[in-house]
Design an enzyme around this catalytic site. Structure first.
Site, PDB file in Angstrom:
ATOM      1  NE  ARG A  13       3.690 -18.545 -39.654  1.00 41.53           N
ATOM      2  CZ  ARG A  13       4.213 -18.815 -40.832  1.00 41.53           C
ATOM      3  NH1 ARG A  13       5.065 -17.964 -41.401  1.00 41.53           N
ATOM      4  NH2 ARG A  13       3.896 -19.923 -41.497  1.00 41.53           N
ATOM      5  CB  CYS A 238       7.942 -15.706 -46.892  1.00 39.22           C
ATOM      6  SG  CYS A 238       9.400 -15.907 -45.848  1.00 39.22           S
TER       7      CYS A 238
HETATM    8  P1  HMG Z   1      20.307 -14.341 -35.593  1.00 39.79           P
HETATM    9  O1  HMG Z   1      20.476 -12.872 -35.671  1.00 39.79           O
HETATM   10  O2  HMG Z   1      21.240 -15.197 -36.368  1.00 39.79           O
HETATM   11  O3  HMG Z   1      20.236 -14.900 -34.100  1.00 39.79           O
HETATM   12  O4  HMG Z   1      18.836 -14.683 -36.014  1.00 39.79           O
HETATM   13  P2  HMG Z   1      21.059 -14.716 -32.822  1.00 39.79           P
HETATM   14  O5  HMG Z   1      20.940 -16.023 -32.094  1.00 39.79           O
HETATM   15  O6  HMG Z   1      22.423 -14.173 -33.123  1.00 39.79           O
HETATM   16  O7  HMG Z   1      20.229 -13.621 -32.034  1.00 39.79           O
HETATM   17  C1  HMG Z   1      20.150 -12.281 -32.468  1.00 39.79           C
HETATM   18  C2  HMG Z   1      19.147 -11.549 -31.593  1.00 39.79           C
HETATM   19  O8  HMG Z   1      17.850 -12.119 -31.756  1.00 39.79           O
HETATM   20  C3  HMG Z   1      19.466 -11.643 -30.109  1.00 39.79           C
HETATM   21  O9  HMG Z   1      18.980 -10.450 -29.514  1.00 39.79           O
HETATM   22  C4  HMG Z   1      18.583 -12.790 -29.655  1.00 39.79           C
HETATM   23  O10 HMG Z   1      18.260 -12.737 -28.294  1.00 39.79           O
HETATM   24  C5  HMG Z   1      17.359 -12.572 -30.506  1.00 39.79           C
HETATM   25  P3  HMG Z   1      19.994  -9.290 -29.085  1.00 39.79           P
HETATM   26  O11 HMG Z   1      20.832  -9.921 -28.007  1.00 39.79           O
HETATM   27  O12 HMG Z   1      20.788  -8.944 -30.329  1.00 39.79           O
HETATM   28  O13 HMG Z   1      19.085  -8.209 -28.630  1.00 39.79           O
HETATM   29  N1  HMG Z   1      16.588 -13.803 -30.717  1.00 39.79           N
HETATM   30  C6  HMG Z   1      15.274 -13.891 -30.522  1.00 39.79           C
HETATM   31  N2  HMG Z   1      14.348 -13.014 -30.117  1.00 39.79           N
HETATM   32  C7  HMG Z   1      13.091 -13.444 -30.027  1.00 39.79           C
HETATM   33  N3  HMG Z   1      12.707 -14.707 -30.308  1.00 39.79           N
HETATM   34  C8  HMG Z   1      13.595 -15.611 -30.726  1.00 39.79           C
HETATM   35  C9  HMG Z   1      14.948 -15.213 -30.835  1.00 39.79           C
HETATM   36  N4  HMG Z   1      16.062 -15.860 -31.201  1.00 39.79           N
HETATM   37  C10 HMG Z   1      17.069 -14.984 -31.129  1.00 39.79           C
HETATM   38  N5  HMG Z   1      13.197 -16.855 -31.009  1.00 39.79           N
HETATM   39  C11 HMG Z   1      16.856 -16.030 -35.945  1.00 39.79           C
HETATM   40  C12 HMG Z   1      18.370 -16.010 -36.036  1.00 39.79           C
HETATM   41  C13 HMG Z   1      16.388 -17.413 -36.297  1.00 39.79           C
HETATM   42  C14 HMG Z   1      16.430 -15.669 -34.539  1.00 39.79           C
HETATM   43  C15 HMG Z   1      16.299 -14.977 -36.934  1.00 39.79           C
HETATM   44  O14 HMG Z   1      16.853 -15.227 -38.178  1.00 39.79           O
HETATM   45  C16 HMG Z   1      14.811 -15.004 -37.054  1.00 39.79           C
HETATM   46  O15 HMG Z   1      14.082 -14.683 -36.125  1.00 39.79           O
HETATM   47  N6  HMG Z   1      14.288 -15.403 -38.259  1.00 39.79           N
HETATM   48  C17 HMG Z   1      12.872 -15.517 -38.462  1.00 39.79           C
HETATM   49  C18 HMG Z   1      12.540 -15.250 -39.885  1.00 39.79           C
HETATM   50  C19 HMG Z   1      11.067 -15.411 -40.098  1.00 39.79           C
HETATM   51  O16 HMG Z   1      10.277 -15.343 -39.171  1.00 39.79           O
HETATM   52  N7  HMG Z   1      10.650 -15.648 -41.382  1.00 39.79           N
HETATM   53  C20 HMG Z   1       9.284 -15.806 -41.710  1.00 39.79           C
HETATM   54  C21 HMG Z   1       8.689 -17.077 -41.201  1.00 39.79           C
HETATM   55  S1  HMG Z   1       9.112 -18.517 -42.159  1.00 39.79           S
HETATM   56  C22 HMG Z   1       7.946 -18.551 -43.446  1.00 39.79           C
HETATM   57  O17 HMG Z   1       7.194 -17.629 -43.597  1.00 39.79           O
HETATM   58  C23 HMG Z   1       7.846 -19.780 -44.298  1.00 39.79           C
HETATM   59  C24 HMG Z   1       6.655 -20.678 -43.938  1.00 39.79           C
HETATM   60  O18 HMG Z   1       5.421 -19.968 -44.011  1.00 39.79           O
HETATM   61  C25 HMG Z   1       6.602 -21.850 -44.915  1.00 39.79           C
HETATM   62  C26 HMG Z   1       6.710 -21.405 -46.383  1.00 39.79           C
HETATM   63  O19 HMG Z   1       5.790 -20.772 -46.886  1.00 39.79           O
HETATM   64  O20 HMG Z   1       7.769 -21.677 -46.956  1.00 39.79           O
HETATM   65  C27 HMG Z   1       6.787 -21.245 -42.520  1.00 39.79           C
HETATM   66 MG    MG Z   2       4.282 -19.648 -45.890  1.00 39.86          MG
END
Ligand code: HMG
Ligand code: MG
Length: 290
Positions: A13, A238
């Site tokens: 992931r 990230c």
């Molecule tokens: P948004 O655009 O504000 O959300 O994104 P929304 O609710 O307005 O939805 C927009 C579209 O996304 C819609 O689709 C939803 O259905 C879809 P449309 O109608 O436009 O076709 N949608 C989804 N699709 C699939 N799965 C879902 C989902 N939710 C909504 N769960 C949202 C908000 C949170 C979804 C977006 O910002 C997002 O997906 N962000 C993820 C970012 C990410 O993955 N970052 C990397 C991981 S975190 C990390 O790496 C840190 C960590 O390792 C710890 C560290 O090191 O710090 C964990």
């Molecule tokens: Mg991380």
């Protein structure tokens, strides 16, 4: 009895999410299978996030459904909201992980909402998880530094840690997203979190941009933490934290704990073999800085 530590493998992931080139689902599944065979007992297999935000994780359902499950291994999924949790559970995730941050700016860049809104989004996730009897980890990004706000105060980390505990998370992963932390700052941050949450509920998730991640792990270990994240071959970063290099390599964690006589349950020779294959296939994001 020998001391032991649990390693959470986040390569499939956190490692792969940053890769630009499309990786076939079958290759992801092969990687997950090899990691399980090497003795990793907790594997974060994929992220049920928006495919528009992180295209590399768009095959999350196929990955979670396709995993050849080994006995005793827990396959978890990162989820940002109810939609992600529903899909992850339907695909067979055995644990969920929600994610927020100690920094408002990063939280917004990463998930398009404030910290308070992110916690509100997690409430229905917790309800679904409870119904499915599935544990939920809470990641706390930017526990030391934020790419937009700079150094983060330990008190800010402690406050959000307490919120994740109150929400019902069974484990909170204190995450050095940028990987620039020092042992001194790690100690201050972990000590602040320990004022609110017992060490048994905390995990350390360190990126390794400055090559200090092992020293930070050791600091957190000395303070009582017994769960640490690694990414095989040091893959990762990230997409919303520019400058964050690879995660701490799982094999380095295993070597570190083996030298201390601490049991990890991981077969280092097999793990090194996977790391070599990963290095051939992908260029670890942090390779240039280490
Ligand atoms: P948004 O655009 O504000 O959300 O994104 P929304 O609710 O307005 O939805 C927009 C579209 O996304 C819609 O689709 C939803 O259905 C879809 P449309 O109608 O436009 O076709 N949608 C989804 N699709 C699939 N799965 C879902 C989902 N939710 C909504 N769960 C949202 C908000 C949170 C979804 C977006 O910002 C997002 O997906 N962000 C993820 C970012 C990410 O993955 N970052 C990397 C991981 S975190 C990390 O790496 C840190 C960590 O390792 C710890 C560290 O090191 O710090 C964990
Ligand atoms: Mg991380």
């Amino acid at each position: 009895m020998a001391d032991s530590v649990t390693i959470v493998e986040v390569g499939p992931r956190d490692g792969l999410q940053n890769e630009k080139a499309e990786i076939a689902t079958v290759d992801k599944l092969a990687l997950i299978g090899m990691l399980a065979d090497a003795g990793l007992s907790r594997i974060e297999a994929t992220a049920f996030v928006s495919p528009r935000w992180v295209p590399q994780m768009a095959d999350h359902g196929a990955v979670m459904r396709g995993v050849d499950r080994r006995r005793g291994v827990i396959y978890s999924a990162l989820v940002p909201n109810e939609k992600g949790a529903e899909a992850a559970l339907a695909a067979g995730a055995q644990a969920l992980a929600v994610f927020t941050a100690a920094s408002e700016s990063f939280c917004r860049k990463n998930t398009n909402c404030s910290i308070a809104e992110s916690i509100a989004r997690f409430r229905p996730v917790m309800a679904l998880a409870e119904r499915a009897s599935v544990p939920v980890r809470g990641y706390l990004s930017c526990a030391l530094d934020c790419p937009y706000e700079g150094a983060i105060a330990p008190e800010a980390v402690a406050a959000v840690t307490a919120e994740l505990l109150a929400l019902g998370c069974n484990e909170i992963a204190l995450s050095d997203t940028l990987g620039r932390g020092t042992p001194e700052r790690t100690a201050a941050m972990v000590e602040a979190a320990l004022q609110r949450v017992p060490a048994t509920m905390l995990a350390g998730h360190f990126h390794d941009t400055s090559g200090q991640a092992i020293a930070n792990v050791e600091t957190a270990w000395q303070l009582g933490l017994r769960v640490f994240d690694g990414s095989v071959g040091g893959l990762g970063g990230c997409p919303y934290a520019l400058g964050a290099a690879g995660n701490l390599a799982t094999e380095r964690l295993v070597v570190h704990f083996a030298a201390k006589g601490v049991e990890t349950g991981v077969d280092l020779a097999r793990l090194n073999g996977i790391a070599e294959r990963v290095a051939e296939r992908f260029r670890p994001a942090g390779a240039a800085s280490r």
